[in-house]
Scaffold this active site. Sequence first.
Site, PDB file in Angstrom:
ATOM      1  N   ASP A 108       0.824  -1.218   0.000  1.00  0.00           N
ATOM      2  CA  ASP A 108       0.000   0.000   0.000  1.00  0.00           C
ATOM      3  C   ASP A 108       0.854   1.262   0.000  1.00  0.00           C
ATOM      4  O   ASP A 108       0.427   2.290  -0.527  1.00  0.00           O
ATOM      5  CB  ASP A 108      -1.048   0.003   1.118  1.00  0.00           C
TER       6      ASP A 108
HETATM    7  C1  LAN Z   1       3.484  -0.903  10.142  1.00  0.00           C
HETATM    8  C2  LAN Z   1       3.264   0.506   9.851  1.00  0.00           C
HETATM    9  C3  LAN Z   1       2.662   0.793   8.508  1.00  0.00           C
HETATM   10  C4  LAN Z   1       1.700  -0.287   8.074  1.00  0.00           C
HETATM   11  C5  LAN Z   1       0.729   0.151   6.965  1.00  0.00           C
HETATM   12  C6  LAN Z   1       1.424   0.716   5.738  1.00  0.00           C
HETATM   13  C7  LAN Z   1      -0.220   1.219   7.508  1.00  0.00           C
HETATM   14  C8  LAN Z   1      -0.102  -1.051   6.571  1.00  0.00           C
HETATM   15  O1  LAN Z   1      -1.109  -0.675   5.670  1.00  0.00           O
HETATM   16  C9  LAN Z   1       0.774  -2.194   6.128  1.00  0.00           C
HETATM   17  C10 LAN Z   1       1.682  -2.648   7.286  1.00  0.00           C
HETATM   18  C11 LAN Z   1       2.567  -1.543   7.858  1.00  0.00           C
HETATM   19  C12 LAN Z   1       3.730  -1.354   6.923  1.00  0.00           C
HETATM   20  C13 LAN Z   1       3.163  -1.886   9.221  1.00  0.00           C
HETATM   21  C14 LAN Z   1       3.515  -3.276   9.558  1.00  0.00           C
HETATM   22  C15 LAN Z   1       3.920  -3.579  11.002  1.00  0.00           C
HETATM   23  C16 LAN Z   1       4.721  -2.452  11.640  1.00  0.00           C
HETATM   24  C17 LAN Z   1       6.009  -2.271  10.869  1.00  0.00           C
HETATM   25  C18 LAN Z   1       3.849  -1.202  11.557  1.00  0.00           C
HETATM   26  C19 LAN Z   1       2.537  -1.303  12.285  1.00  0.00           C
HETATM   27  C20 LAN Z   1       4.684  -0.231  12.369  1.00  0.00           C
HETATM   28  C21 LAN Z   1       5.281  -1.090  13.526  1.00  0.00           C
HETATM   29  C22 LAN Z   1       5.051  -2.551  13.140  1.00  0.00           C
HETATM   30  C23 LAN Z   1       6.227  -3.464  13.531  1.00  0.00           C
HETATM   31  C24 LAN Z   1       5.833  -4.905  13.295  1.00  0.00           C
HETATM   32  C25 LAN Z   1       6.606  -3.234  14.980  1.00  0.00           C
HETATM   33  C26 LAN Z   1       7.485  -4.282  15.535  1.00  0.00           C
HETATM   34  C27 LAN Z   1       6.689  -5.321  16.183  1.00  0.00           C
HETATM   35  C28 LAN Z   1       6.774  -6.637  15.950  1.00  0.00           C
HETATM   36  C29 LAN Z   1       5.672  -7.509  16.413  1.00  0.00           C
HETATM   37  C30 LAN Z   1       7.923  -7.260  15.253  1.00  0.00           C
END
Ligand code: LAN
Length: 728
Positions: free
Chosen positions: A457
């Site tokens: 996305d």
């Molecule tokens: C994010 C932030 C952005 C988010 C969107 C783009 C909004 C979504 O549409 C796709 C997935 C994504 C990229 C995403 C995936 C997981 C993240 C990276 C996070 C929520 C920000 C933090 C999170 C990450 C997994 C934090 C670390 C935690 C673990 C359990 C490893």
Amino acid sequence: ANGHVNGHTLTPTSGVGEKLDRSRWRLLDESGRHTWHYLKTEKEVAEWPQSAADKYYLGLPTDLPDLRSASKPSESIDNCLSFYSQLQLPPGNWACEYGGPLFLMPGIVCSWYATGTPIPLEYKIEMKNYLFARQNKDGGWGLHVEGHSSVFGTAMNYTVLRILGASEEDPRMIKARGKLHAMGGATNGPHWAKFWLSVLGVTRWEIVNPVPPELWLLPDWVPIAPWRWWVHMRQVFLPMSYVWSKRFTVPENALIRSLRQELFVQPYESIDFGAHRNSIAPEDNYHPKSWLLNLIMFLLVWIWIPLLRTKSIVEKAEAWVWRLVQYEDHNTDYADLAPVNAPMNTICCFIKEGPDSYSFKRHLYRLEEYLWVNKEGMLVNGTNGVQVWDTSFTIQACVEAGLANSSKWKPMLIKGLEYLESEQIREEIPDRDVCYRQSRKGAWPFSTKLQGYTVSDCTSEALRVVLLLQNGHGYKPLIDDSRIHDAVDVLLTMQNEHTGGFASYEPQRGSEYMELLNAAEVFGRIMVEYDYPECTTAVVTVLSLFQKFYPDYRASEIKAVKESALQYIRRAQRDDGSWYGSWGICFTYGAMFALESLSSVGEVYSNSPRVKKACEFLISHQMSDGGWGESYRASELKKWVDHEKSQVVQTCWAVIALMYAEYPDQEPIRRAIKMVMARQQKNGEWLQEAIEGVFNCSCMITYPNYKFYFPVKAMGMYIARWGDDKLL
Ligand code: LAN
């Protein structure tokens, strides 16, 4: 103590805390690399003035002027942009605090401590300030800032505070210990807590469920092979398995000995750590481990490790894992995917190459990019920023509001486009198949090109900006056709074959049954990629926009992709008409995307029972003040839960959803827009309300810029549909 320490002016507050002079913090943005700096001399202060953006992030008065109060939506948009445009940073991007999770700072602070890295005094002070400001009334901390206290949050942040110099006699620490003990103490923590505490030597390694690196030796065809896991899980499991295999522990010292007495409900010496492998407090146990996983762990502990795990297997596994760690480090210039694996990779490099190595030092340099300073103190962001994501949505909202060619805002939009241009990923990963990476040439990441992970996305939203501005509104092209084609090519590699949906970083590589092996306890839906209405919508709608301008490029493939993706969106609707949103809280977020998908193929209220049902679902949850408000509990429980107060951001999501659906009745939407406008401040901003985002069902995360661009988008759509009448 009051006085000067290494050039810092320390002033005592309320007897216990220490406060720094907030007017000395500066955010440096070097092409999207965000780092915070505390200026120590008057000379530096004079040479580097604090910007409005710095002041805003720090919660200091920005001195931005009061504006003529808005009575029409267009005036509210203009006021918002007058404020928000001041926050655009020199490279053209927007920045923000990306806080919420309370398990990230422990990783970074523990890795500093475990490697003997000195922690700057200003970090120590501000991190303590932040954690104390975020302590729950009962003395504990949760998984995230709005969550109930848990062993994970409390044991880890207590430990961090002690490392940072908080005294065990501090009344707040006494209270924290009380809460921790009431939950059974640190032996009741989840896997990740046990891992970090064992690195510190506060618990013994026997308490950690095995993290065998030899899993990485499984052939690729094996259904549970780690390359099939969700990228965040495998990239955490990878360095974790290396550290576990080495049973790396810092040398014992007075603090560690003291923590051993503070964190448990019985004397350290009397604890049978091996017996607590599966102990877990109910507060932490969001995703209880399956019987299958418990059986596997049992076999690993009692048969594999003592009897079969030979030295040569260990060596082979460690060597392969180390190589994969190096790939991850090289491909991100040591920034790594996120602040969970980054500190673990740091420790791997410390173990393998030592404290003087380039790899270890480069990690320390990169870890800085995860730190943020807000009005409460210093925290750790969920990623190295939200640059591409926020910049893309900001521009789209302005276009939606009809401002693409406004002389007032066009320069801001051009700068934003320039930033997005600089962040498109131009090169493929070397040895991409060897390190199991998704294709990335042409993609956009969530944060920066340096981090460099394709997200379906993020690629779509940035590509949409390029198409809207360059092809739709006559902006000077910064990105040529071949690069636009590259972006489309990447997207076309990302569809889930069997369902038609789109996941986040990669197409799904393994079965959803793999969730049976979820050992993290505190998160749901982490083991593999899933279909997401949000990601699917972003891809489908940008492909449609692309076809408007490039009707001949891979036309039949795109048609097929779109059709099956829409089928997935339809199937994902729940019986009550809603869609579960996985990355925003919760059903208002899901509805906004799903209804956009359906409207892109002409499925709207008047011709689609499905859309009608979705609208009725939303309308049934509108609050008496015209707004919508959902609690984060909705994401956890997967059912609608009202917030006690309506929320600006969710209200915008709901009305955007209704407007995509061409909901025929203006009245509920007008009331909602009115409520949003009424909450706007005199200087054009909206105040922070409840947390907006979520991941893995249980952990919330802030998107502070949502309160700027979603109102702009909602009001822009409203004006286009119903005109710009006075509402206030
Ligand atoms: C994010 C932030 C952005 C988010 C969107 C783009 C909004 C979504 O549409 C796709 C997935 C994504 C990229 C995403 C995936 C997981 C993240 C990276 C996070 C929520 C920000 C933090 C999170 C990450 C997994 C934090 C670390 C935690 C673990 C359990 C490893």
